[in-house]
Structure formats: C-alpha cells, structure tokens
Design a protein around this motif. Structure first.
Motif, PDB file in Angstrom:
ATOM      1  N   PRO A  59       0.673  -1.294   0.030  1.00 21.62           N
ATOM      2  CA  PRO A  59       0.019   0.190   0.030  1.00 21.62           C
ATOM      3  C   PRO A  59       0.972   1.304   0.114  1.00 21.62           C
ATOM      4  CG  PRO A  59      -0.599  -1.516   1.719  1.00 21.62           C
ATOM      5  CD  PRO A  59       0.577  -2.034   1.267  1.00 21.62           C
ATOM      6  N   ASP A  60       0.545   2.236  -0.582  1.00 23.96           N
ATOM      7  CA  ASP A  60       0.854   3.579  -0.587  1.00 23.96           C
ATOM      8  C   ASP A  60       0.717   4.322   0.739  1.00 23.96           C
ATOM      9  OD1 ASP A  60       2.573   5.865  -1.425  1.00 23.96           O
ATOM     10  OD2 ASP A  60       1.058   6.654  -2.657  1.00 23.96           O
ATOM     11  N   GLU A  61       1.633   3.798   1.924  1.00 22.35           N
ATOM     12  CA  GLU A  61       1.319   4.304   3.210  1.00 22.35           C
ATOM     13  C   GLU A  61       2.423   4.573   4.039  1.00 22.35           C
ATOM     14  OE1 GLU A  61      -1.467   1.606   4.797  1.00 22.35           O
ATOM     15  OE2 GLU A  61      -3.212   2.024   3.612  1.00 22.35           O
ATOM     16  N   GLN A  62       2.359   5.279   4.845  1.00 23.28           N
ATOM     17  CA  GLN A  62       3.641   5.484   5.824  1.00 23.28           C
ATOM     18  C   GLN A  62       3.431   4.609   7.195  1.00 23.28           C
ATOM     19  OE1 GLN A  62       6.605   6.738   5.358  1.00 23.28           O
ATOM     20  NE2 GLN A  62       6.054   7.020   3.365  1.00 23.28           N
ATOM     21  N   THR A  63       4.027   3.553   7.432  1.00 27.07           N
ATOM     22  CA  THR A  63       3.629   2.649   8.382  1.00 27.07           C
ATOM     23  C   THR A  63       5.030   2.554   9.393  1.00 27.07           C
ATOM     24  OG1 THR A  63       1.948   1.377   7.213  1.00 27.07           O
ATOM     25  CG2 THR A  63       2.891   0.402   9.220  1.00 27.07           C
ATOM     26  N   SER A  64       4.759   2.622  10.678  1.00 26.36           N
ATOM     27  CA  SER A  64       5.959   2.558  11.564  1.00 26.36           C
ATOM     28  C   SER A  64       5.789   1.419  12.437  1.00 26.36           C
ATOM     29  CB  SER A  64       6.277   3.806  12.283  1.00 26.36           C
ATOM     30  OG  SER A  64       4.918   4.025  13.059  1.00 26.36           O
ATOM     31  N   VAL A  65       7.065   0.913  12.813  1.00 22.64           N
ATOM     32  CA  VAL A  65       6.990  -0.292  13.792  1.00 22.64           C
ATOM     33  C   VAL A  65       8.164  -0.069  14.682  1.00 22.64           C
ATOM     34  CG1 VAL A  65       6.161  -1.940  11.749  1.00 22.64           C
ATOM     35  CG2 VAL A  65       8.935  -1.895  12.119  1.00 22.64           C
ATOM     36  N   VAL A  66       7.981  -0.818  15.894  1.00 24.83           N
ATOM     37  CA  VAL A  66       9.176  -0.971  16.797  1.00 24.83           C
ATOM     38  C   VAL A  66       9.286  -2.754  16.724  1.00 24.83           C
ATOM     39  CG1 VAL A  66       7.796  -0.998  18.857  1.00 24.83           C
ATOM     40  CG2 VAL A  66      10.084  -0.738  19.051  1.00 24.83           C
ATOM     41  N   ILE A  67      10.556  -3.346  16.964  1.00 30.36           N
ATOM     42  CA  ILE A  67      10.822  -4.465  16.714  1.00 30.36           C
ATOM     43  C   ILE A  67      11.318  -4.873  18.092  1.00 30.36           C
ATOM     44  CG2 ILE A  67      11.831  -6.494  15.581  1.00 30.36           C
ATOM     45  CD1 ILE A  67      12.364  -4.512  13.168  1.00 30.36           C
ATOM     46  N   VAL A  68      10.632  -5.600  18.860  1.00 33.59           N
ATOM     47  CA  VAL A  68      11.178  -5.728  20.440  1.00 33.59           C
ATOM     48  C   VAL A  68      11.838  -7.337  20.251  1.00 33.59           C
ATOM     49  CG1 VAL A  68      10.064  -6.397  22.588  1.00 33.59           C
ATOM     50  CG2 VAL A  68       9.248  -4.410  21.104  1.00 33.59           C
ATOM     51  N   TYR A  69      12.776  -7.444  20.990  1.00 23.85           N
ATOM     52  CA  TYR A  69      13.412  -8.562  20.763  1.00 23.85           C
ATOM     53  C   TYR A  69      13.670  -9.385  22.316  1.00 23.85           C
ATOM     54  CZ  TYR A  69      17.567 -11.693  20.483  1.00 23.85           C
ATOM     55  OH  TYR A  69      18.360 -12.952  20.276  1.00 23.85           O
ATOM     56  N   VAL A  70      13.092 -10.368  22.467  1.00 19.21           N
ATOM     57  CA  VAL A  70      12.536 -11.249  23.752  1.00 19.21           C
ATOM     58  C   VAL A  70      13.846 -12.371  23.857  1.00 19.21           C
ATOM     59  CG1 VAL A  70      11.126 -12.587  25.109  1.00 19.21           C
ATOM     60  CG2 VAL A  70      10.267 -10.856  23.459  1.00 19.21           C
ATOM     61  N   THR A  71      14.641 -12.409  25.023  1.00 18.02           N
ATOM     62  CA  THR A  71      15.302 -13.344  25.309  1.00 18.02           C
ATOM     63  C   THR A  71      15.004 -13.795  26.890  1.00 18.02           C
ATOM     64  OG1 THR A  71      16.894 -12.281  26.480  1.00 18.02           O
ATOM     65  CG2 THR A  71      17.253 -12.121  24.102  1.00 18.02           C
ATOM     66  N   ALA A  72      15.584 -14.855  27.188  1.00 18.05           N
ATOM     67  CA  ALA A  72      15.179 -15.428  28.490  1.00 18.05           C
ATOM     68  C   ALA A  72      15.585 -14.470  29.800  1.00 18.05           C
ATOM     69  CB  ALA A  72      15.953 -16.796  28.745  1.00 18.05           C
ATOM     70  N   GLU A  73      16.720 -13.671  29.340  1.00 15.56           N
ATOM     71  CA  GLU A  73      17.005 -12.445  30.513  1.00 15.56           C
ATOM     72  C   GLU A  73      16.477 -11.200  30.373  1.00 15.56           C
ATOM     73  OE1 GLU A  73      19.241 -14.103  28.426  1.00 15.56           O
ATOM     74  OE2 GLU A  73      19.510 -15.956  29.740  1.00 15.56           O
ATOM     75  N   SER A  74      16.124 -10.789  29.198  1.00 20.69           N
ATOM     76  CA  SER A  74      15.551  -9.392  29.078  1.00 20.69           C
ATOM     77  C   SER A  74      14.953  -9.036  27.702  1.00 20.69           C
ATOM     78  CB  SER A  74      16.818  -8.354  28.964  1.00 20.69           C
ATOM     79  OG  SER A  74      17.893  -8.861  27.860  1.00 20.69           O
ATOM     80  N   LEU A  75      14.516  -7.763  27.541  1.00 14.55           N
ATOM     81  CA  LEU A  75      14.064  -7.287  26.408  1.00 14.55           C
ATOM     82  C   LEU A  75      14.905  -6.337  25.765  1.00 14.55           C
ATOM     83  CD1 LEU A  75      10.273  -6.655  27.390  1.00 14.55           C
ATOM     84  CD2 LEU A  75      11.263  -8.804  26.378  1.00 14.55           C
ATOM     85  N   ALA A  76      14.830  -6.442  24.270  1.00  9.96           N
ATOM     86  CA  ALA A  76      15.614  -4.912  23.771  1.00  9.96           C
ATOM     87  C   ALA A  76      14.977  -4.557  22.517  1.00  9.96           C
ATOM     88  CB  ALA A  76      16.989  -5.495  23.281  1.00  9.96           C
ATOM     89  N   VAL A  77      15.450  -3.763  21.483  1.00  5.95           N
ATOM     90  CA  VAL A  77      14.841  -3.425  20.455  1.00  5.95           C
ATOM     91  C   VAL A  77      15.631  -3.656  19.285  1.00  5.95           C
ATOM     92  CG1 VAL A  77      13.992  -1.222  19.032  1.00  5.95           C
ATOM     93  CG2 VAL A  77      13.726  -1.737  21.739  1.00  5.95           C
ATOM     94  N   LYS A  78      15.398  -4.308  18.199  1.00  9.84           N
ATOM     95  CA  LYS A  78      16.022  -4.680  17.027  1.00  9.84           C
ATOM     96  C   LYS A  78      16.387  -3.142  16.216  1.00  9.84           C
ATOM     97  CE  LYS A  78      17.007  -9.150  16.897  1.00  9.84           C
ATOM     98  NZ  LYS A  78      18.121  -9.707  17.086  1.00  9.84           N
ATOM     99  N   LEU A  79      17.718  -3.232  15.683  1.00  9.40           N
ATOM    100  CA  LEU A  79      18.072  -2.122  14.803  1.00  9.40           C
ATOM    101  C   LEU A  79      17.774  -2.585  13.195  1.00  9.40           C
ATOM    102  CD1 LEU A  79      21.060  -1.013  16.764  1.00  9.40           C
ATOM    103  CD2 LEU A  79      19.050   0.165  16.922  1.00  9.40           C
ATOM    104  N   ASP A  80      18.041  -1.745  12.338  1.00 12.38           N
ATOM    105  CA  ASP A  80      17.835  -1.678  10.958  1.00 12.38           C
ATOM    106  C   ASP A  80      18.552  -3.147  10.211  1.00 12.38           C
ATOM    107  OD1 ASP A  80      15.945   0.229  10.699  1.00 12.38           O
ATOM    108  OD2 ASP A  80      17.920   1.873  10.136  1.00 12.38           O
ATOM    109  N   ASP A  81      19.632  -3.505  11.004  1.00 13.23           N
ATOM    110  CA  ASP A  81      20.584  -4.469  10.149  1.00 13.23           C
ATOM    111  C   ASP A  81      20.160  -5.825  10.880  1.00 13.23           C
ATOM    112  OD1 ASP A  81      21.604  -4.092  12.664  1.00 13.23           O
ATOM    113  OD2 ASP A  81      23.749  -4.254  11.953  1.00 13.23           O
ATOM    114  N   SER A  82      19.408  -5.948  11.469  1.00 12.49           N
ATOM    115  CA  SER A  82      18.729  -7.363  11.971  1.00 12.49           C
ATOM    116  C   SER A  82      18.001  -7.866  10.782  1.00 12.49           C
ATOM    117  CB  SER A  82      17.816  -7.276  13.403  1.00 12.49           C
ATOM    118  OG  SER A  82      16.713  -6.377  12.931  1.00 12.49           O
ATOM    119  N   ILE A  83      17.640  -9.169  10.961  1.00 10.37           N
ATOM    120  CA  ILE A  83      16.668  -9.730   9.918  1.00 10.37           C
ATOM    121  C   ILE A  83      15.367  -8.921   9.882  1.00 10.37           C
ATOM    122  CG2 ILE A  83      15.462 -11.889   9.451  1.00 10.37           C
ATOM    123  CD1 ILE A  83      17.844 -13.340  10.585  1.00 10.37           C
TER     124      ILE A  83
END
Length: 355
Positions: free
Chosen positions: A213-237
C-alpha cells in the motif's frame, strides 16, 4: 488484526532510546534479514544494485571467495569433505545439492526443505551452533568448514590455527543470502541451481513489494530473550525485511549495544513517544509460544506499555524464529511475505498461511 486508521501514521522519534532493561546478546550470525541496501531507504524495488557481500574471483575452479572475515579463501578444486556448523548454512548448502561429513544439531527453528531433511539429519553432529566440539570437527578431516559470522568467530579462529580451511558466511540480509547461494553453488558445482533459487526468492519478494500500500507505516521490533528485552535495529533480519517493505523502524539510526550488535536497549517511554503503528516481536527463547507468553506477561505486569497505542489496541505481531531469529534461507521469500501480511492483512491475508 483489524486495519489501522491510516491517518495516525507517525514518524520515528529523534531521541535516543535510554536504558530501561538490560541489553541482550547479539543475534546468531544467521540471523539476520531482507532488504537490498540500506533498510532506512524507501526503495521502489526489492532488488536495487548493491555490492556483493562475499565476492568471488572466477566462476570455475580454481576460484577464490572473500568471506565475511575479510579473508580470501582459495579453492583449486571442489571441497570433498565439508563440515557445516550452522543450521541456516546447512539448509542452503543442501538446497544447492551439497553434502556434508559433519554438522551441528539441526534445531526446530530451522525450516528445512522437506526433501533434504532426512539426509541433513543423518549427518553426524559435532555439537550445537553455540557449542562446537573443535576436536570432533578435526576428527572428520574436513577440507572445508563453513561457519556463521558473529556467533562462531572464535570457532573460525581456532580452526585456522589448526590449519583447517574455514569459510565464514553471514545471512542477515537479502544480499548476503544471495552471496551465500552463489558461493555454495560454485563450490558444489551447482551454480545453475543456486541461480534458480536466487531468482525464485527475488521474484517472490518483488511480488510482495509490488503490492505494498502507498502508506507510511511505523514499527518497533522488540527482541525477547530469557533474560531481557531489547529493540532490534535496521541491520537485523527483521529490520532489513522491514526496510524492504518500506516500514519505518522507530529505532532506526540508534546506537547499538556493542559494535556489531543489532539491538539497542529498550525504553518503553520512547516507544510510546514514537507511536509505532505495530509492535513486532522477535525472540531467542525456547520457542515461539514461549515468546508470546513472556510478552503477554510483560504487557500485563508493566503498565507503561499501556501508553503505547499499538499495545493497547492489539496491533502486535509475533514473528516466528524460523524466519526472524535465523535467516529463512530457502524460505526467505516467505519471511518477507509473513511480515507484510502481519502489517497489511487486508492486502496479503492471514500471516499464518506463510508459516
């Protein structure tokens, strides 16, 4: 998941995400994703020109491959005794007609091509991807050992100290995946098969991108491990596939945890300020169900998440490990389609059909 009111699209926040939860370890070197070139760019095609991440000199033997460690690895002839120490690489190696004398354990989050599964699982194992038995590898007298960059740098160094030829590959991006196919095709003598696979994946991705679609859509990519949470950057899969789909990652451009890391610490207040249209969840836990359970608990116990519109309104997509913890390899096109359907189900249908 219902369609979103498109008038509420927001741009990424300018502030740096501050530390709220402890940082996580980097993703397995496979990991990681689609997207040709910089994932922050809005590309009209999934296949713009780019530099080969793993260039080869020569199309036939003798040939040389400059691997992801920066070393030129020379081949006078095709290797005969190959050990492959990562599930993603093993999946691709067999997809182009290769065979191996040893490998690591093939985990459940590797989506194996069905016709290759019996042969792959019959190969003797030398430990897990993260815990390779070097002595066991050496006992097979390999003339090539394929390792995954990042997660297995120490393994590669040890192999080279022992005089064993090692080739380091990485598969975070679409370009990197193509480079592995080309290299593996040349080494196995099946370059035509490798090119067919590349073209099939490219065609599938282009078909997805053409329907965006011709739309602007934003996301946050949360990364879950056994110990913590983080946020994925652009060079992640996930980050690179998001770039291919012209999604705005609100963590784009932020400083990683460590050099080479693809995560940054999580700040829920900054996420709320960025107003992402979707929360995408990736994980490195026991399985996808565990990731969902952990995030359900997090959302229920931490009221700060209720300030994030996407969480409060149920715009959360859980991304399967077989596509987003490890590169999908032969199924990379399905990974791109899965993420597109997670964000635009009205265009692509239910994401689960691509799992």
């Amino acid at each position: 998941m219902s369609a979103i009111n498109r008038s509420r699209r927001r741009s990424a926040p300018g502030r740096v995400l501050a530390l709220a939860l402890c940082a996580t370890t980097a993703l397995f070197g496979a990991g990681c994703s689609s997207g040709r070139g910089d994932s922050q760019q809005s590309a009209s095609s999934s296949t713009p020109a780019s530099t080969d991440p793993m260039p080869m000199t020569g199309a036939q033997f003798p040939l040389s491959i400059t691997d992801f460690s920066g070393q030129s690895v020379d081949f006078e002839s095709a290797p005969q005794r190959v050990c492959v120490l990562a599930g993603t690489a093993m999946n691709i190696w067999y997809d182009v007609g290769g065979t191996a004398v040893c490998s690591v354990e093939i985990t459940d989050n590797v989506k194996v091509v069905p016709e290759n599964e019996a042969a792959m699982r019959a190969v003797p194992t030398v430990g897990a991807t993260s815990n390779v038995d070097i002595e066991a590898v050496s006992s097979y007298d390999p003339d090539l050992v394929i390792v995954m960059g990042g997660a297995q740098d120490t393994v590669l160094s040890r192999l080279r100290e022992l005089g064993i030829r090692g080739l380091e590959v990485r598969a975070r991006s679409h370009d990197e995946l193509d480079s592995i196919y080309r290299a593996f095709g040349a080494l196995t003598g099946h370059s035509d098969t490798a090119q067919e696979r590349i073209e099939q994946i490219d065609e599938q991705i282009d078909g997805v991108v053409d329907r965006l679609p011709d739309e602007q859509t934003s996301v946050v990519i949360v990364y879950v491990t056994a110990e913590s949470l983080a946020v994925k950057l652009d060079d992640s899969i996930a980050g690179q596939i998001a770039g291919t789909l012209r999604l705005t990652n609100i963590a784009s451009g932020l400083t990683p945890d460590d050099p080479g890391s693809e995560t940054t610490p999580l700040d829920i207040e900054a996420v709320a300020a960025g107003r992402p249209d979707y929360v995408l969840v990736t994980s490195m836990v026991d399985d996808d169900a565990d990731a969902r359970a952990r995030m359900d608990e997090e959302f229920a116990s931490n009221r700060a998440w209720q300030a994030v519109d996407a969480v409060r309104e149920g715009r959360i997509a859980y991304l399967p490990q077989e596509y987003f913890l490890l590169n999908g390899g032969p199924y990379y096109g399905d990974a791109v389609t899965y993420l597109a359907a997670s964000v635009y189900p009205d265009v692509y249908g239910d994401a689960q059909q691509y799992a």
